[in-house]
Structures are given as C-alpha cells and as structure tokens.
Design an enzyme around this catalytic site. Structure first.
Site, PDB file in Angstrom:
ATOM      1  N   ASP A   8       0.837  -1.191   0.000  1.00 41.78           N
ATOM      2  CA  ASP A   8       0.000   0.000   0.000  1.00 41.78           C
ATOM      3  C   ASP A   8       0.882   1.256   0.000  1.00 41.78           C
ATOM      4  O   ASP A   8       2.090   1.171   0.250  1.00 41.78           O
ATOM      5  CB  ASP A   8      -0.877  -0.043   1.259  1.00 41.78           C
ATOM      6  N   LYS A 152      -8.549  -5.249  -3.250  1.00 43.37           N
ATOM      7  CA  LYS A 152      -7.161  -5.375  -3.684  1.00 43.37           C
ATOM      8  C   LYS A 152      -6.740  -6.827  -3.881  1.00 43.37           C
ATOM      9  O   LYS A 152      -5.915  -7.126  -4.748  1.00 43.37           O
ATOM     10  CB  LYS A 152      -6.234  -4.700  -2.671  1.00 43.37           C
TER      11      LYS A 152
END
Length: 225
Positions: A8, A152
């Site tokens: 991230d 994700k």
C-alpha cells in the site's frame, strides 16, 4: 529467496503527513522480485510512483477497481463507476457534498469508484450505497463507494495470473480496512503499527514500526523468513 511484494502507499510507504518516506524508494527499486503497488488512489498516482521509483508499472488502484501490468500491456477493470456515481449523485441531491471542491482531483481520474471526504456524513452515504447494492469502505483517508467483491486481493489475482508466481508466494504490507482482503489473500501479510484494527486482525504479523518504519520492519522480516 526474495518474495514478490504487494504494498500500500498511504500509511505504509508514507510518513504520518502522507508524504513518501524517501528510505522506501531504494528498497522498492532494488527488490529482487516483482513489486505491486496497491492503493486506493486513482490509477495515475501509483503508475507515476512506479516511474519515479524506477520499477515496472505493476499496480492495483482504486481499492482493487483497476489493475495494470505495463510489461504485459494488461489493464483490468473490476468495478462500476456509473453505479458508484449514481450513489453520490443521490447523496449530493440530499444536500451533502463530496468535500473536494469544484475541481475534485481526487475523483477526476477514477474509473471504477467514487471517493467522498471523511469530513462528510457517513451514515447517509452508506444508506444510499446499500440501497444501490454497493459498499462503502473507510480507508482512513476517504470514504470509497465501490462495487461488492471489488478489493485489492481480487485485483492482485488478475496480475499474478500473468506472473510466474502464486498468490501464496506474495508478501503484502498495509495499514487500512481496504488492505484486509489483500493481507488475507497472500502468503504472508504484515500490518504496520499504525494500522486499523481490521488490518491488524487480517495480517499474519503486526510489526513494531509505524508508517514507513513499519514497512521497513516488514520487509526485513520477510527477507529473514
């Protein structure tokens, strides 16, 4: 062996003020396996970050709404921007705002979701989204209106299908509710110390360091395994 890495940006590669900690740049550039930058930001942001770091543009954007691999010239969409727009249009019609001003660079390039500022009321946004069959995720930076099943982890799978790796080979590092499915989908998930409770619960390990310090702790631990 160095494992492939999914990471991230905000809260993980950054400092507390969301600026990128320069120490992470060389780590990512010198990583001897594929690197996937997985973020809630719109596609141009992680693509640009990869270019500035000097790694192939292999990214997941918009909380899993978009995945892109430059080497294989593959762009996948996993969400429905029009459905999300219907939600926020009704939200605005009720007298609320997205909170980004008239220019709204936050949403200008989004193709699969819409983001609302966290200084706007959440309850009516969730109510409207549920009525439309959509979800709202609070990333700690914005409220994101997105399609169900868009995350994700799923987007990473669309990239891994073209690589000589399995999902279980990957290490992931994150900090937020939008990282939960990613941390659960990979072989080993690390949450940084500033992570929210959902991310910590989904991770295999919670490191001592916060923000970019935590990322550096995580990659050291991954290399030591």
């Amino acid at each position: 062996m160095v494992p492939p890495l999914a990471v991230d940006i905000d809260g993980t590669l950054s400092r507390a003020d969301r600026s990128i900690d320069s120490r992470v740049l060389d780590v990512l550039r010198e990583w001897d396996a594929p690197v996937v930058v997985a973020t809630g930001k719109a596609l141009p942001y992680p693509v640009a970050l990869c270019g500035f770091i000097g790694v192939p543009e292999r990214v997941v954007a918009e909380n899993g709404g978009v995945s892109y691999d430059r080497d294989r010239d593959r762009l996948h969409f996993h969400g429905d921007r029009e459905a999300a727009q219907d939600v926020v249009d009704e939200y605005v019609a009720r007298g609320h705002s997205l909170g980004w001003g008239d220019v709204d660079l936050v949403n200008r390039w989004r193709e699969t979701e819409v983001a609302v500022s966290r200084d706007q009321p959440l309850a009516p946004l969730r109510e409207i989204a549920e009525k439309h069959g959509l979800h709202v995720v609070d990333t700690g930076f914005a409220y994101h209106v997105k399609s169900p099943g868009m995350h994700k982890g799923r987007a990473l799978e669309s990239l891994v299908a073209d690589l000589d790796y399995a999902m279980g080979d990957f290490v992931a590092v994150g900090d937020s509710a939008n990282d939960v499915e990613l941390l659960e989908a990979v072989g080993t998930g690390y949450a940084v110390a500033n992570a929210d409770d959902d991310a910590k619960a989904a991770a295999d390990h919670v490191v001592a360091g916060a923000y970019a310090d935590g990322f550096l702790d995580a990659v050291d631990a991954a290399l030591a395994e």
